[in-house]
Motif scaffolding. Structure first.
Motif, PDB file in Angstrom:
ATOM      1  N   VAL A 166     -21.042  -4.040 -22.554  1.00  0.00           N
ATOM      2  CA  VAL A 166     -20.839  -2.875 -23.409  1.00  0.00           C
ATOM      3  C   VAL A 166     -20.707  -3.362 -24.845  1.00  0.00           C
ATOM      4  CG1 VAL A 166     -19.252  -1.010 -24.034  1.00  0.00           C
ATOM      5  CG2 VAL A 166     -19.770  -1.452 -21.627  1.00  0.00           C
ATOM      6  N   VAL A 167     -21.412  -2.696 -25.762  1.00  0.00           N
ATOM      7  CA  VAL A 167     -21.325  -3.009 -27.183  1.00  0.00           C
ATOM      8  C   VAL A 167     -20.789  -1.768 -27.902  1.00  0.00           C
ATOM      9  CG1 VAL A 167     -22.569  -3.695 -29.269  1.00  0.00           C
ATOM     10  CG2 VAL A 167     -23.263  -4.626 -27.043  1.00  0.00           C
ATOM     11  N   VAL A 168     -19.618  -1.910 -28.529  1.00  0.00           N
ATOM     12  CA  VAL A 168     -18.968  -0.791 -29.214  1.00  0.00           C
ATOM     13  C   VAL A 168     -19.023  -1.025 -30.726  1.00  0.00           C
ATOM     14  CG1 VAL A 168     -16.873   0.572 -29.440  1.00  0.00           C
ATOM     15  CG2 VAL A 168     -17.387  -0.558 -27.262  1.00  0.00           C
ATOM     16  N   PRO A 169     -19.787  -0.234 -31.451  1.00  0.00           N
ATOM     17  CA  PRO A 169     -19.836  -0.391 -32.906  1.00  0.00           C
ATOM     18  C   PRO A 169     -18.612   0.197 -33.578  1.00  0.00           C
ATOM     19  CG  PRO A 169     -21.166   1.482 -32.247  1.00  0.00           C
ATOM     20  CD  PRO A 169     -20.659   0.846 -30.974  1.00  0.00           C
ATOM     21  N   GLY A 170     -18.411  -0.180 -34.815  1.00  0.00           N
ATOM     22  CA  GLY A 170     -17.337   0.398 -35.597  1.00  0.00           C
ATOM     23  C   GLY A 170     -17.828   1.574 -36.417  1.00  0.00           C
ATOM     24  N   SER A 171     -17.001   1.995 -37.377  1.00  0.00           N
ATOM     25  CA  SER A 171     -17.322   3.162 -38.184  1.00  0.00           C
ATOM     26  C   SER A 171     -16.636   3.073 -39.523  1.00  0.00           C
ATOM     27  CB  SER A 171     -16.863   4.440 -37.467  1.00  0.00           C
ATOM     28  OG  SER A 171     -16.951   5.575 -38.312  1.00  0.00           O
ATOM     29  N   GLY A 172     -17.306   3.588 -40.551  1.00  0.00           N
ATOM     30  CA  GLY A 172     -16.648   3.733 -41.840  1.00  0.00           C
ATOM     31  C   GLY A 172     -15.600   4.822 -41.823  1.00  0.00           C
ATOM     32  N   HIS A 173     -15.588   5.631 -40.769  1.00  0.00           N
ATOM     33  CA  HIS A 173     -14.595   6.687 -40.572  1.00  0.00           C
ATOM     34  C   HIS A 173     -13.748   6.320 -39.351  1.00  0.00           C
ATOM     35  CE1 HIS A 173     -16.807   9.396 -43.375  1.00  0.00           C
ATOM     36  NE2 HIS A 173     -17.850   8.737 -42.913  1.00  0.00           N
ATOM     37  N   TRP A 174     -13.062   5.193 -39.425  1.00  0.00           N
ATOM     38  CA  TRP A 174     -12.427   4.643 -38.222  1.00  0.00           C
ATOM     39  C   TRP A 174     -11.282   5.500 -37.693  1.00  0.00           C
ATOM     40  CZ3 TRP A 174     -12.563   1.768 -42.857  1.00  0.00           C
ATOM     41  CH2 TRP A 174     -11.372   1.735 -43.595  1.00  0.00           C
ATOM     42  N   LYS A 175     -10.602   6.228 -38.559  1.00  0.00           N
ATOM     43  CA  LYS A 175      -9.527   7.101 -38.082  1.00  0.00           C
ATOM     44  C   LYS A 175     -10.098   8.250 -37.249  1.00  0.00           C
ATOM     45  CE  LYS A 175      -6.486   5.987 -41.967  1.00  0.00           C
ATOM     46  NZ  LYS A 175      -5.814   6.513 -43.190  1.00  0.00           N
ATOM     47  N   VAL A 232     -17.884  -4.549 -32.446  1.00  0.00           N
ATOM     48  CA  VAL A 232     -18.236  -5.008 -33.786  1.00  0.00           C
ATOM     49  C   VAL A 232     -17.399  -4.227 -34.784  1.00  0.00           C
ATOM     50  CG1 VAL A 232     -20.100  -5.328 -35.464  1.00  0.00           C
ATOM     51  CG2 VAL A 232     -20.595  -5.450 -33.007  1.00  0.00           C
ATOM     52  N   CYS A 233     -16.874  -4.923 -35.776  1.00  0.00           N
ATOM     53  CA  CYS A 233     -16.167  -4.284 -36.875  1.00  0.00           C
ATOM     54  C   CYS A 233     -14.956  -3.503 -36.338  1.00  0.00           C
ATOM     55  CB  CYS A 233     -17.150  -3.401 -37.646  1.00  0.00           C
ATOM     56  SG  CYS A 233     -16.611  -2.867 -39.270  1.00  0.00           S
ATOM     57  N   VAL A 288      -7.752  -4.899 -25.023  1.00  0.00           N
ATOM     58  CA  VAL A 288      -7.795  -6.150 -25.775  1.00  0.00           C
ATOM     59  C   VAL A 288      -6.402  -6.527 -26.266  1.00  0.00           C
ATOM     60  CG1 VAL A 288      -8.345  -4.973 -27.963  1.00  0.00           C
ATOM     61  CG2 VAL A 288      -9.028  -7.356 -27.627  1.00  0.00           C
ATOM     62  N   ASP A 289      -6.108  -7.824 -26.205  1.00  0.00           N
ATOM     63  CA  ASP A 289      -4.830  -8.350 -26.696  1.00  0.00           C
ATOM     64  C   ASP A 289      -4.993  -9.155 -27.979  1.00  0.00           C
ATOM     65  OD1 ASP A 289      -3.329  -7.369 -24.465  1.00  0.00           O
ATOM     66  OD2 ASP A 289      -4.146  -9.010 -23.269  1.00  0.00           O
ATOM     67  N   VAL A 290      -6.132  -9.853 -28.090  1.00  0.00           N
ATOM     68  CA  VAL A 290      -6.435 -10.678 -29.263  1.00  0.00           C
ATOM     69  C   VAL A 290      -7.831 -10.297 -29.737  1.00  0.00           C
ATOM     70  CG1 VAL A 290      -6.679 -13.010 -30.173  1.00  0.00           C
ATOM     71  CG2 VAL A 290      -5.068 -12.566 -28.302  1.00  0.00           C
ATOM     72  N   ALA A 291      -7.979 -10.010 -31.031  1.00  0.00           N
ATOM     73  CA  ALA A 291      -9.282  -9.547 -31.508  1.00  0.00           C
ATOM     74  C   ALA A 291      -9.424  -9.771 -33.004  1.00  0.00           C
ATOM     75  CB  ALA A 291      -9.473  -8.061 -31.193  1.00  0.00           C
ATOM     76  N   THR A 292     -10.662  -9.666 -33.464  1.00  0.00           N
ATOM     77  CA  THR A 292     -10.942  -9.622 -34.893  1.00  0.00           C
ATOM     78  C   THR A 292     -11.505  -8.252 -35.208  1.00  0.00           C
ATOM     79  OG1 THR A 292     -12.026 -10.782 -36.738  1.00  0.00           O
ATOM     80  CG2 THR A 292     -13.299 -10.545 -34.700  1.00  0.00           C
ATOM     81  N   THR A 293     -11.617  -7.962 -36.502  1.00  0.00           N
ATOM     82  CA  THR A 293     -12.105  -6.653 -36.926  1.00  0.00           C
ATOM     83  C   THR A 293     -12.505  -6.733 -38.391  1.00  0.00           C
ATOM     84  OG1 THR A 293     -11.591  -4.278 -36.851  1.00  0.00           O
ATOM     85  CG2 THR A 293      -9.856  -5.738 -37.675  1.00  0.00           C
ATOM     86  N   HIS A 294     -12.914  -5.625 -38.965  1.00  0.00           N
ATOM     87  CA  HIS A 294     -13.194  -5.565 -40.396  1.00  0.00           C
ATOM     88  C   HIS A 294     -11.909  -5.870 -41.163  1.00  0.00           C
ATOM     89  CE1 HIS A 294     -14.206  -3.858 -44.327  1.00  0.00           C
ATOM     90  NE2 HIS A 294     -15.487  -3.904 -43.949  1.00  0.00           N
ATOM     91  N   TRP A 295     -12.044  -6.612 -42.244  1.00  0.00           N
ATOM     92  CA  TRP A 295     -10.848  -7.050 -42.986  1.00  0.00           C
ATOM     93  C   TRP A 295      -9.990  -5.874 -43.459  1.00  0.00           C
ATOM     94  CZ3 TRP A 295     -10.518  -5.167 -47.918  1.00  0.00           C
ATOM     95  CH2 TRP A 295     -11.717  -4.739 -48.526  1.00  0.00           C
ATOM     96  N   VAL A 317     -19.278  -5.594 -39.532  1.00  0.00           N
ATOM     97  CA  VAL A 317     -20.678  -5.196 -39.624  1.00  0.00           C
ATOM     98  C   VAL A 317     -21.660  -6.316 -39.261  1.00  0.00           C
ATOM     99  CG1 VAL A 317     -22.358  -3.923 -41.029  1.00  0.00           C
ATOM    100  CG2 VAL A 317     -19.921  -3.602 -41.444  1.00  0.00           C
ATOM    101  N   SER A 318     -22.036  -7.158 -40.226  1.00  0.00           N
ATOM    102  CA  SER A 318     -23.056  -8.181 -39.969  1.00  0.00           C
ATOM    103  C   SER A 318     -22.604  -9.216 -38.956  1.00  0.00           C
ATOM    104  CB  SER A 318     -23.454  -8.882 -41.277  1.00  0.00           C
ATOM    105  OG  SER A 318     -22.347  -9.558 -41.846  1.00  0.00           O
TER     106      SER A 318
END
Length: 206
Positions: free
Chosen positions: A69-78, A103-104, A116-123, A153-154
């Motif tokens: 599964v690939v879950v994209p992010g959003s500029g409207h994350w809320k 992603v993001c 998820v317990d440990v992750a990265t995300t958009h800064w 994103v990238s």
């Protein structure tokens, strides 16, 4: 010995960021045996946050399993966090996956689903992710069990290349990287961008 076949679900939802999805898709769909599915709440066209329109091929109700599964992010994350049918589907399908990825700001959706317990995300949303009880990493790609998250994103391209290397071969990942000519040389370094622009952008995004 042939390559394994895999069903990959690329999640669509209103105001998602197109490159979050298209980058990993371009990498993963290059591998023989990959079956791509674009899954959303309905089969109605979905508009990304910059207006690009994409058409789902299946729905959450119709797809009850996936290898990836690939879950994209959003500029409207809320707003994305209000997409309860999608979050419920992520929670439901996760036990069937070999890899669940984001992603993001997609990692905040995985967190909302309790995956998820440990992750990265958009800064810009690290504080939000931390408030969801997640240990936040600043790495570009983070592996935590079968969950793989990418930063902004990238970074989804990096995540997908790593996934190809893990599931198939390093040579396969290198071949795809060469095919898409992914050797980033951005015009400005992070140091050259500076904190003033970062703070202004964060205020605009928030």
């Amino acid at each position: 010995m042939g390559l394994p076949e895999m069903d990959i679900a690329f999640v669509l939802y209103p105001n998602m960021t197109a490159l979050d999805l298209v980058g990993p898709y371009e990498v993963l769909a290059s591998i023989p045996g990959i079956r791509s599915h674009f899954v959303a709440e309905t089969r109605d066209a979905v508009s990304a946050d910059r207006g690009l329109t994409m058409v789902p091929t299946t729905t959450f109700a119709e797809m009850d399993r996936a290898d990836v599964v690939v879950v994209p992010g959003s500029g409207h994350w809320k707003e994305a966090l209000e997409q309860q049918p999608m979050i419920d589907w992520l929670r439901k399908v996760h036990p069937t996956t070999k890899y669940t990825t984001s992603v993001c700001t997609g990692s905040t959706l995985l967190a909302a689903a309790g995956l998820v317990d440990v992750a990265t995300t958009h800064w810009a949303v690290r504080d939000l992710l931390a408030s969801q009880g997640v240990e936040v990493s600043t790495d570009r790609v983070v592996e935590s069990g079968k969950v793989i998250t990418a930063a902004g994103v990238s970074a989804g391209i990096d995540m997908a290349l790593r996934l190809v290397a893990m599931e198939f071969t390093d040579a396969g990942a290198k071949t795809v990287q060469l095919a898409i000519e992914y050797f980033p040389e951005p015009p400005f370094t992070q140091d050259e961008i500076g904190p003033e622009i970062a703070e202004g952008l964060k205020a605009l995004l928030g």
